[in-house]
Scaffold this active site. Structure first.
Site, PDB file in Angstrom:
ATOM      1  N   LYS A 110     -12.789  -7.782   1.240  1.00 19.99           N
ATOM      2  CA  LYS A 110     -13.075  -8.884   2.174  1.00 19.99           C
ATOM      3  C   LYS A 110     -14.403  -9.076   2.336  1.00 19.99           C
ATOM      4  O   LYS A 110     -14.860 -10.208   2.238  1.00 19.99           O
ATOM      5  CB  LYS A 110     -12.120  -8.826   3.314  1.00 19.99           C
ATOM      6  CG  LYS A 110     -10.828  -8.969   2.998  1.00 19.99           C
ATOM      7  CD  LYS A 110      -9.933  -9.001   4.149  1.00 19.99           C
ATOM      8  CE  LYS A 110      -8.483  -9.310   3.824  1.00 19.99           C
ATOM      9  NZ  LYS A 110      -7.515  -8.517   4.436  1.00 19.99           N
ATOM     10  N   LYS A 189       1.366 -13.654 -12.836  1.00 20.59           N
ATOM     11  CA  LYS A 189       2.114 -13.041 -11.771  1.00 20.59           C
ATOM     12  C   LYS A 189       2.373 -14.595 -10.774  1.00 20.59           C
ATOM     13  O   LYS A 189       1.487 -15.262 -10.517  1.00 20.59           O
ATOM     14  CB  LYS A 189       1.185 -12.100 -10.946  1.00 20.59           C
ATOM     15  CG  LYS A 189       1.664 -11.833  -9.692  1.00 20.59           C
ATOM     16  CD  LYS A 189       0.796 -10.814  -9.024  1.00 20.59           C
ATOM     17  CE  LYS A 189       1.377 -10.620  -7.559  1.00 20.59           C
ATOM     18  NZ  LYS A 189       0.662 -10.678  -6.432  1.00 20.59           N
ATOM     19  N   LYS A 192       1.445 -17.542  -4.623  1.00 15.15           N
ATOM     20  CA  LYS A 192       0.841 -18.856  -3.966  1.00 15.15           C
ATOM     21  C   LYS A 192      -0.439 -19.198  -4.395  1.00 15.15           C
ATOM     22  O   LYS A 192      -0.354 -20.352  -4.656  1.00 15.15           O
ATOM     23  CB  LYS A 192       0.851 -18.576  -2.363  1.00 15.15           C
ATOM     24  CG  LYS A 192       1.894 -18.231  -1.611  1.00 15.15           C
ATOM     25  CD  LYS A 192       1.386 -18.436  -0.090  1.00 15.15           C
ATOM     26  CE  LYS A 192       0.779 -17.073   0.518  1.00 15.15           C
ATOM     27  NZ  LYS A 192       1.020 -15.984   0.442  1.00 15.15           N
TER      28      LYS A 192
HETATM   29  P1  ADP Z   1       1.057 -14.308  -2.917  1.00 11.92           P
HETATM   30  O1  ADP Z   1       0.382 -13.674  -4.037  1.00 11.92           O
HETATM   31  O2  ADP Z   1       2.139 -15.420  -3.334  1.00 11.92           O
HETATM   32  O3  ADP Z   1       0.067 -14.650  -1.822  1.00 11.92           O
HETATM   33  P2  ADP Z   1       1.420 -11.886  -1.139  1.00 11.92           P
HETATM   34  O4  ADP Z   1       0.272 -11.409  -1.466  1.00 11.92           O
HETATM   35  O5  ADP Z   1       1.588 -12.492   0.295  1.00 11.92           O
HETATM   36  O6  ADP Z   1       1.874 -13.131  -2.193  1.00 11.92           O
HETATM   37  O7  ADP Z   1       2.759 -10.832  -1.297  1.00 11.92           O
HETATM   38  C1  ADP Z   1       3.604 -10.488  -0.331  1.00 11.92           C
HETATM   39  C2  ADP Z   1       4.378  -9.529  -0.864  1.00 11.92           C
HETATM   40  O8  ADP Z   1       5.367  -9.871  -2.065  1.00 11.92           O
HETATM   41  C3  ADP Z   1       3.883  -8.349  -1.516  1.00 11.92           C
HETATM   42  O9  ADP Z   1       4.474  -7.081  -0.794  1.00 11.92           O
HETATM   43  C4  ADP Z   1       3.766  -8.203  -2.941  1.00 11.92           C
HETATM   44  O10 ADP Z   1       3.846  -6.983  -3.395  1.00 11.92           O
HETATM   45  C5  ADP Z   1       4.916  -9.243  -3.201  1.00 11.92           C
HETATM   46  N1  ADP Z   1       4.792 -10.018  -4.373  1.00 11.92           N
HETATM   47  C6  ADP Z   1       4.231 -11.240  -4.335  1.00 11.92           C
HETATM   48  N2  ADP Z   1       4.163 -11.655  -5.521  1.00 11.92           N
HETATM   49  C7  ADP Z   1       4.914 -10.987  -6.305  1.00 11.92           C
HETATM   50  C8  ADP Z   1       5.439 -10.858  -7.708  1.00 11.92           C
HETATM   51  N3  ADP Z   1       5.041 -12.238  -8.623  1.00 11.92           N
HETATM   52  N4  ADP Z   1       6.022 -10.162  -8.291  1.00 11.92           N
HETATM   53  C9  ADP Z   1       6.553  -8.920  -7.508  1.00 11.92           C
HETATM   54  N5  ADP Z   1       6.158  -9.021  -6.153  1.00 11.92           N
HETATM   55  C10 ADP Z   1       5.196  -9.972  -5.650  1.00 11.92           C
END
Ligand code: ADP
Ligand code: TRP
Length: 320
Positions: A110, A189, A192
């Site tokens: 960060k 992957k 969001k």
């Molecule tokens: P984003 O990438 O959408 O911001 P987050 O980082 O907030 O998602 O992820 C929240 C949780 O969801 C974490 O525990 C992460 O491991 C899981 N997660 C997010 N995207 C994926 C994905 N494409 N495949 C598997 N797990 C995911």
């Protein structure tokens, strides 16, 4: 065995969150006494919008309950409904070397991104240690990015126990290596931040339109296709039974099968899987008192345990 995990409230959930985090978290209820909380104190280190934090916290509660979390089995609560953890954070910070926190990757990342460091961001792992230690947790299932924080928790617990007496259970992290990365519309992957998501509880029509945008290769209609190289199939496989997936794979390999048909099969499967959960979510959303009662009940059970630990820690350091 006590298993504990926390989830930060972070907006609308997508299929990646569901398969990567929610489903495994809900399944913990079969492995032991599970504690699962919505980490809204932690979220305050990155969200300065009270209405949004409230709404996101509520959404996570509805999402988990709609997706099958059983509040009788899992102790499910809002982190901030157990204020004992903030006092415990102070007691733990007494034995926490600055250097231990300075080495934390998530803090360093960060800083490297130019995010101004508040004292709360720096202390984030100590609050997380308090979450874990307050309930004398044995196992902490987390993603790779959080493993170091569980190791920091172990260091803090050992140092406290050595200094003041055996108060805390030393927890083990558990990293789910088996959870595959769920691909998004573009094959990267699903995330969001890439705008390539399919939401769990969004408008079904929009989900269908987004599925139609999934990127595929240009194999001609007649030619046999490889299901294992296709994003549509990767998503279908997560939702379907083994037989259904084998059936669709056979149609790919036989040729004379277009990606449009596969997209339609995926959209139908998504809808049939999540329609009942959506209905349950709508029913819960219409009954906020019931949801609040569930969270309060979870908080009461969690609080009783946290109080016991905090009292022992207060006695150990000499303030009680
Ligand atoms: P984003 O990438 O959408 O911001 P987050 O980082 O907030 O998602 O992820 C929240 C949780 O969801 C974490 O525990 C992460 O491991 C899981 N997660 C997010 N995207 C994926 C994905 N494409 N495949 C598997 N797990 C995911
Ligand atoms: N920091 C974790 C995350 O961002 C959430 C969290 C807070 C947590 N306290 C916890 C996870 C305690 C496990 C145990 O994902």
């Amino acid at each position: 065995m006590r298993i504990l995990s926390g989830i930060q409230p972070s907006g609308k959930l997508h299929l990646g969150n569901y398969f990567g985090m929610m489903k495994p978290a809900i399944e913990l209820q079969a492995r032991g006494q599970a504690y699962l909380f919505i980490a809204n104190y932690h979220a305050l280190t990155s969200v300065a919008d009270p209405a949004r934090l409230r709404a996101d916290t509520w959404d996570v509660a509805l999402d988990f309950l709609a997706c099958g979390l059983d509040p009788e089995k899992t102790i499910f609560f809002r982190q901030s409904d157990v204020p004992e953890v903030t006092e415990l954070t102070w007691l733990l910070s007494i034995v926490t070397p600055m250097g231990l926190l300075e080495r934390c990757h998530s803090y360093k990342d960060k800083l490297a991104k130019g995010i101004p460091a508040s004292a709360a961001l720096f202390n984030y792992p100590v609050l997380m240690a308090a979450d874990i230690l307050a309930y004398q947790s044995h196992i902490v299932p987390v993603g790779r990015d959080q493993k170091q924080h569980v190791e920091v928790t172990r260091d803090i617990a050992v140092k406290f126990n050595n200094t003041f007496g055996e108060i805390f259970t030393i927890p083990e992290p558990s990293i789910a290596e088996t959870v595959a990365v769920v691909p998004g519309l573009d094959g990267q992957k699903m995330s969001k931040s890439y705008g390539n998501t399919i939401e769990l509880f969004g408008d079904p029509k929009e989900a269908r339109q987004r599925i139609m945008r999934i990127v595929t290769d240009s194999t001609p209609l007649e030619a046999p296709k490889n299901p294992d190289a296709c994003n549509i199939f990767a998503l279908y496989k997560l939702l379907a039974t083994e037989d259904e997936a084998a059936d669709l794979a056979a149609r790919y390999r036989a040729g004379n099968f277009g990606y449009g048909t596969a997209k339609k099969a995926l959209a139908d499967k998504l809808e049939s899987t999540f329609a009942p959960l959506r209905a349950r979510r709508q029913e819960l959303a219409r009954d906020p008192d019931r949801v609040e009662a569930i969270l309060q009940h979870g908080a009461e059970r969690a609080r009783a345990e946290a109080r016991r630990t905090l009292d022992a820690a207060r006695r150990a350091v000499g303030i009680a």
